[in-house]
Design a protein around this motif. Sequence first.
Motif, PDB file in Angstrom:
ATOM      1  N   MET A   1       1.205  -1.090  -0.232  1.00 34.02           N
ATOM      2  CA  MET A   1       0.336  -0.172   0.025  1.00 34.02           C
ATOM      3  C   MET A   1       0.535   1.395   0.167  1.00 34.02           C
ATOM      4  N   VAL A   2       0.593   1.935  -1.094  1.00 32.98           N
ATOM      5  CA  VAL A   2       1.683   3.269  -0.302  1.00 32.98           C
ATOM      6  C   VAL A   2       0.334   4.744  -0.043  1.00 32.98           C
ATOM      7  N   GLU A   3       1.685   5.476   0.481  1.00 32.68           N
ATOM      8  CA  GLU A   3       0.779   6.454   0.921  1.00 32.68           C
ATOM      9  C   GLU A   3       0.346   7.701   0.082  1.00 32.68           C
ATOM     10  N   ALA A   4      -0.541   7.552  -0.477  1.00 29.28           N
ATOM     11  CA  ALA A   4      -1.259   8.330  -1.653  1.00 29.28           C
ATOM     12  C   ALA A   4      -2.151   8.823  -1.322  1.00 29.28           C
ATOM     13  N   TYR A   5      -1.901  10.663  -1.579  1.00 30.30           N
ATOM     14  CA  TYR A   5      -3.567  11.811  -1.018  1.00 30.30           C
ATOM     15  C   TYR A   5      -3.658  11.620  -0.046  1.00 30.30           C
ATOM     16  N   GLY A   6      -3.399  11.459   1.010  1.00 29.20           N
ATOM     17  CA  GLY A   6      -3.464  11.214   2.686  1.00 29.20           C
ATOM     18  C   GLY A   6      -3.927  10.138   2.486  1.00 29.20           C
ATOM     19  N   GLN A   7      -3.880   8.755   1.650  1.00 31.11           N
ATOM     20  CA  GLN A   7      -4.486   7.640   2.770  1.00 31.11           C
ATOM     21  C   GLN A   7      -3.458   6.214   2.032  1.00 31.11           C
ATOM     22  N   LYS A   8      -4.020   5.471   2.483  1.00 31.90           N
ATOM     23  CA  LYS A   8      -3.205   4.849   2.013  1.00 31.90           C
ATOM     24  C   LYS A   8      -4.007   3.735   0.831  1.00 31.90           C
ATOM     25  N   THR A   9      -3.168   3.696  -0.129  1.00 34.75           N
ATOM     26  CA  THR A   9      -3.653   3.326  -2.118  1.00 34.75           C
ATOM     27  C   THR A   9      -2.893   1.861  -1.492  1.00 34.75           C
ATOM     28  N   PRO A  10      -3.782   1.040  -3.098  1.00 35.03           N
ATOM     29  CA  PRO A  10      -3.102  -0.195  -3.460  1.00 35.03           C
ATOM     30  C   PRO A  10      -2.259   0.072  -4.639  1.00 35.03           C
ATOM     31  N   ILE A  11      -0.899  -0.078  -5.153  1.00 37.96           N
ATOM     32  CA  ILE A  11       0.375   0.339  -5.677  1.00 37.96           C
ATOM     33  C   ILE A  11      -0.574  -0.514  -7.009  1.00 37.96           C
ATOM     34  N   ASN A  12      -1.296  -1.088  -7.663  1.00 41.29           N
ATOM     35  CA  ASN A  12      -2.083  -0.228  -8.472  1.00 41.29           C
ATOM     36  C   ASN A  12      -2.758   0.392  -9.155  1.00 41.29           C
ATOM     37  N   GLN A  13      -3.272   1.480  -7.961  1.00 41.22           N
ATOM     38  CA  GLN A  13      -4.035   2.181  -8.259  1.00 41.22           C
ATOM     39  C   GLN A  13      -2.963   3.686  -8.266  1.00 41.22           C
ATOM     40  N   VAL A  14      -2.036   3.185  -8.247  1.00 45.86           N
ATOM     41  CA  VAL A  14      -0.916   4.669  -8.435  1.00 45.86           C
ATOM     42  C   VAL A  14       0.206   4.327  -9.843  1.00 45.86           C
ATOM     43  N   GLY A  15       0.353   3.213 -10.428  1.00 46.60           N
ATOM     44  CA  GLY A  15       0.222   3.308 -11.368  1.00 46.60           C
ATOM     45  C   GLY A  15       0.272   2.078 -11.729  1.00 46.60           C
TER      46      GLY A  15
END
Length: 187
Positions: free
Chosen positions: A44-58
Amino acid sequence: MAEEFELDVADLERRMDGAMSALRTEFASLRTGRASASMLEPVMVEAYGQKTPINQVGTVNVPEPRMVTINVWDKSLVNATEKAIRDSGLGINPQLNGTIIMLPIPELNEERRKELSKVAAQYAEHARVSVRNVRRDGMDRIKKAKADGMSEDDQKFWETEVQELTDKFIHQVDEALEGKQAEIMQV
């Protein structure tokens, strides 16, 4: 006369199948020395202030058997994505190339293979426990119905149904574990 008891076997089967699905997901996250996009699912990536699955950032790709690449869409998330991979405990050292993060998959040594095999066994045991918990729930419903006046023949019939279902799923867990351990130990 007691009302006719009908155990929802489909519900028990659905719940046991859920335990199998969870096991398959956990097995997919285990590294076997081969590149796989699914090994990044728990990251999980810290993106836009929340934890996001890696496949949703790239975009996650597997261009060759020992390489996974992630093409990060937002340049500002490249470092956060790299940090998430480093901190994930996958044992992979990411390499940056602009907005593309390359993950070379190292060859597994014998000690690491044995360690991963034990982790797979732990995952399988958790799945077996989940299946047995569903079995216990079904058996408890049968005992309650027996106390409410169900015949002994009906009780035996339903207990046999639940036990056969349990045995089927425990066998599936064991087969999945054998397959995963063989995959891990394969050089």
